[in-house]
Design a protein around this motif. Structure first.
Motif, PDB file in Angstrom:
ATOM      1  N   LYS A  81      10.532  12.889  -6.505  1.00  0.00           N
ATOM      2  CA  LYS A  81       9.210  13.097  -5.920  1.00  0.00           C
ATOM      3  C   LYS A  81       9.061  12.259  -4.649  1.00  0.00           C
ATOM      4  N   THR A  82       8.344  12.793  -3.679  1.00  0.00           N
ATOM      5  CA  THR A  82       7.887  11.966  -2.567  1.00  0.00           C
ATOM      6  C   THR A  82       6.707  11.137  -3.067  1.00  0.00           C
ATOM      7  N   ILE A  83       6.684   9.863  -2.714  1.00  0.00           N
ATOM      8  CA  ILE A  83       5.622   8.964  -3.171  1.00  0.00           C
ATOM      9  C   ILE A  83       4.662   8.687  -2.018  1.00  0.00           C
ATOM     10  N   ILE A  84       3.406   9.053  -2.232  1.00  0.00           N
ATOM     11  CA  ILE A  84       2.339   8.663  -1.306  1.00  0.00           C
ATOM     12  C   ILE A  84       1.866   7.299  -1.786  1.00  0.00           C
ATOM     13  N   LEU A  85       2.272   6.272  -1.065  1.00  0.00           N
ATOM     14  CA  LEU A  85       2.148   4.890  -1.532  1.00  0.00           C
ATOM     15  C   LEU A  85       0.873   4.257  -1.009  1.00  0.00           C
ATOM     16  N   GLY A  86      -0.077   3.982  -1.907  1.00  0.00           N
ATOM     17  CA  GLY A  86      -1.307   3.320  -1.502  1.00  0.00           C
ATOM     18  C   GLY A  86      -1.061   1.858  -1.198  1.00  0.00           C
ATOM     19  N   VAL A  87      -1.195   1.474   0.060  1.00  0.00           N
ATOM     20  CA  VAL A  87      -0.895   0.102   0.486  1.00  0.00           C
ATOM     21  C   VAL A  87      -2.054  -0.520   1.278  1.00  0.00           C
ATOM     22  N   ILE A  88      -3.231   0.105   1.190  1.00  0.00           N
ATOM     23  CA  ILE A  88      -4.423  -0.441   1.820  1.00  0.00           C
ATOM     24  C   ILE A  88      -5.441  -0.757   0.730  1.00  0.00           C
ATOM     25  N   ASP A  89      -5.839  -2.020   0.636  1.00  0.00           N
ATOM     26  CA  ASP A  89      -6.767  -2.505  -0.389  1.00  0.00           C
ATOM     27  C   ASP A  89      -8.197  -2.142   0.018  1.00  0.00           C
ATOM     28  N   LEU A  90      -8.868  -1.358  -0.824  1.00  0.00           N
ATOM     29  CA  LEU A  90     -10.221  -0.903  -0.506  1.00  0.00           C
ATOM     30  C   LEU A  90     -11.300  -1.725  -1.199  1.00  0.00           C
ATOM     31  N   SER A  91     -10.918  -2.815  -1.869  1.00  0.00           N
ATOM     32  CA  SER A  91     -11.904  -3.664  -2.540  1.00  0.00           C
ATOM     33  C   SER A  91     -12.579  -4.626  -1.578  1.00  0.00           C
ATOM     34  N   THR A  92     -12.093  -4.698  -0.347  1.00  0.00           N
ATOM     35  CA  THR A  92     -12.633  -5.611   0.650  1.00  0.00           C
ATOM     36  C   THR A  92     -12.681  -4.915   2.010  1.00  0.00           C
ATOM     37  N   PRO A  93     -13.695  -5.203   2.827  1.00  0.00           N
ATOM     38  CA  PRO A  93     -13.717  -4.641   4.178  1.00  0.00           C
ATOM     39  C   PRO A  93     -12.747  -5.332   5.127  1.00  0.00           C
ATOM     40  N   GLU A  94     -12.166  -6.438   4.676  1.00  0.00           N
ATOM     41  CA  GLU A  94     -11.226  -7.169   5.538  1.00  0.00           C
ATOM     42  C   GLU A  94     -10.063  -6.263   5.935  1.00  0.00           C
ATOM     43  N   ILE A  95      -9.698  -6.295   7.203  1.00  0.00           N
ATOM     44  CA  ILE A  95      -8.639  -5.438   7.722  1.00  0.00           C
ATOM     45  C   ILE A  95      -7.306  -6.178   7.637  1.00  0.00           C
ATOM     46  N   GLU A  96      -6.369  -5.603   6.904  1.00  0.00           N
ATOM     47  CA  GLU A  96      -5.052  -6.211   6.760  1.00  0.00           C
ATOM     48  C   GLU A  96      -4.274  -6.132   8.078  1.00  0.00           C
ATOM     49  N   SER A  97      -3.353  -7.041   8.262  1.00  0.00           N
ATOM     50  CA  SER A  97      -2.447  -6.945   9.408  1.00  0.00           C
ATOM     51  C   SER A  97      -1.376  -5.899   9.106  1.00  0.00           C
ATOM     52  N   ALA A  98      -0.753  -5.390  10.157  1.00  0.00           N
ATOM     53  CA  ALA A  98       0.329  -4.422   9.981  1.00  0.00           C
ATOM     54  C   ALA A  98       1.473  -5.042   9.181  1.00  0.00           C
ATOM     55  N   GLN A  99       1.704  -6.338   9.366  1.00  0.00           N
ATOM     56  CA  GLN A  99       2.804  -6.993   8.650  1.00  0.00           C
ATOM     57  C   GLN A  99       2.515  -7.065   7.155  1.00  0.00           C
ATOM     58  N   VAL A 100       1.274  -7.355   6.781  1.00  0.00           N
ATOM     59  CA  VAL A 100       0.901  -7.384   5.360  1.00  0.00           C
ATOM     60  C   VAL A 100       1.110  -6.006   4.735  1.00  0.00           C
ATOM     61  N   VAL A 101       0.680  -4.974   5.443  1.00  0.00           N
ATOM     62  CA  VAL A 101       0.850  -3.609   4.942  1.00  0.00           C
ATOM     63  C   VAL A 101       2.333  -3.265   4.834  1.00  0.00           C
ATOM     64  N   ALA A 102       3.098  -3.632   5.840  1.00  0.00           N
ATOM     65  CA  ALA A 102       4.534  -3.350   5.812  1.00  0.00           C
ATOM     66  C   ALA A 102       5.215  -4.058   4.642  1.00  0.00           C
ATOM     67  N   ASP A 103       4.790  -5.270   4.346  1.00  0.00           N
ATOM     68  CA  ASP A 103       5.364  -5.999   3.201  1.00  0.00           C
ATOM     69  C   ASP A 103       5.087  -5.260   1.897  1.00  0.00           C
ATOM     70  N   ARG A 104       3.925  -4.676   1.785  1.00  0.00           N
ATOM     71  CA  ARG A 104       3.597  -3.907   0.578  1.00  0.00           C
ATOM     72  C   ARG A 104       4.494  -2.678   0.457  1.00  0.00           C
ATOM     73  N   VAL A 105       4.815  -2.079   1.570  1.00  0.00           N
ATOM     74  CA  VAL A 105       5.695  -0.901   1.555  1.00  0.00           C
ATOM     75  C   VAL A 105       7.124  -1.302   1.201  1.00  0.00           C
ATOM     76  N   ARG A 106       7.572  -2.420   1.749  1.00  0.00           N
ATOM     77  CA  ARG A 106       8.957  -2.858   1.498  1.00  0.00           C
ATOM     78  C   ARG A 106       9.227  -3.052   0.010  1.00  0.00           C
ATOM     79  N   ARG A 107       8.200  -3.395  -0.761  1.00  0.00           N
ATOM     80  CA  ARG A 107       8.379  -3.575  -2.204  1.00  0.00           C
ATOM     81  C   ARG A 107       8.897  -2.307  -2.875  1.00  0.00           C
ATOM     82  N   ALA A 108       8.615  -1.160  -2.264  1.00  0.00           N
ATOM     83  CA  ALA A 108       9.007   0.113  -2.881  1.00  0.00           C
ATOM     84  C   ALA A 108      10.435   0.515  -2.564  1.00  0.00           C
TER      85      ALA A 108
END
Length: 339
Positions: free
Chosen positions: A268-295
């Motif tokens: 399966k192709t995985i649509i990977l949720g890597v943006i936290d919607l519990s806070t309005p704080e905007i993540e950096s691109a590096q934080v988001v990329a780190d979440r993707v690398r885990r996969a």
């Protein structure tokens, strides 16, 4: 590889919908016309304008796959469910919501059918106003069967199968009208896993029967603005290996999900949720990329789409825009690394 997209919804402008009323309740399952700020005779034009804003916002953020932002909907499911034949919209029923509270829902009073396409004009409008890949979302048959009071069918499975037939016809029409991807939203597979194991995948596969375009299934733990607790893992996910959808959409950012479960979804192709919607704080691109690398230990990059955990409907618009930009920037960063 590593295209960027949202799950479905974006924040509706406050001139279109009363966002304070929207935030002060669980997502409506029956019609909630009182949420709209615009007069009925001007509503379609206003929804068109809001959809154009949503399209441009996604393009400006740099996303690769666009939705219509679900600007025309009071919730992800009621727009579709209340348009079906056999649903008594004047005399709602009641069921228990994800928070364990009684809530008004559609009442199934007769055989379910889809008398006409429901979102075809929506996808035509989206397709006409962008050159990007476009995705439309529809509520899943299992979820709708759980968000209803069944006063007609002998059991919930029978209701789900007729709902699946209606979804199936809609998906085929959406692809024919220009949708590149159609996503079935099935959060209640996670909310009611024991019942889901009885007929959830069968209902999904009925909804996907004979569909030739790209399809996805979205599972989540509920809108972060309304459902605050997150379990350590999904109670229903490996079972989706048996469904015929091409893509599976999951949330991982807020829950910090153990991504070992992705090994069960090989192919399966995985649509990977890597943006936290519990806070309005905007993540950096590096934080988001780190979440993707885990996969990457479980899924190759060519089978990953970057996305938000869930719909962005309840976020402030400025926050949603920044988070979409972070998502697109993380995608570009990772693609550059992997070249």
């Amino acid at each position: 590889m590593l295209l960027a997209s949202v799950v479905g919804s974006l924040p509706q402008p406050d001139w279109l919908i009363d966002r304070s009323k929207l935030a002060g309740r669980m997502p409506p399952r029956v019609r909630a016309k009182e949420l709209w700020r615009v007069a009925p005779d001007q509503l379609t034009e206003a929804q068109n304008d809001a959809t154009l804003v949503a399209i441009r916002a996604q393009e400006e953020a740099g996303l690769d796959i666009l939705t219509d932002g679900e600007m025309r909907r009071e919730s992800y499911s009621n727009h579709f469910a209340t348009a079906l034949e056999g649903v008594d919209i004047d005399n709602p029923g009641t069921t228990i919501n994800r928070n364990g509270e009684p809530y008004p829902v559609p009442r199934l009073a007769g055989p379910i059918s889809r008398p006409a396409p429901i979102q075809v004009e929506d996808v035509r409008f989206l397709r006409a106003h962008t050159e990007k890949i476009v995705k439309m979302t529809v509520p899943g048959p299992f979820t709708m069967s759980q968000q209803a009071q069944n006063d007609h069918y002998p059991d919930a499975e029978s209701a789900a199968m007729d709902l699946a037939a209606a979804v199936n016809a809609e998906i085929k029409d959406l692809h024919a009208a220009g949708a590149d991807i159609v996503q079935i939203d099935e959060p209640w597979l996670q909310a009611r896993p024991d019942v889901a194991r009885e007929f959830g995948v069968a209902a999904l596969n009925r909804a996907l029967e004979g569909v030739v375009g790209t399809t996805a299934v979205h599972l989540c733990f509920g809108y972060a603005a309304l459902v605050h607790e997150r379990p350590a893992g999904y109670s229903f996910l490996p079972e989706l290996a048996a469904c015929t959808a091409d893509q599976i959409s999951i949330e991982t950012a807020q829950s910090k999900l153990d991504l070992g479960v992705l090994a069960d979804l090989s192919g399966k192709t995985i649509i990977l949720g890597v943006i936290d919607l519990s806070t309005p704080e905007i993540e950096s691109a590096q934080v988001v990329a780190d979440r993707v690398r885990r996969a990457f230990d479980y899924v190759p990059p060519e089978r990953i789409v970057l996305s938000t955990d869930c719909g962005m409907k309840y976020l402030p618009r400025e926050s949603a825009q920044g988070k979409m930009r972070a998502l697109a920037d993380a995608s570009a960063l990772l693609r550059a690394e992997l070249q």
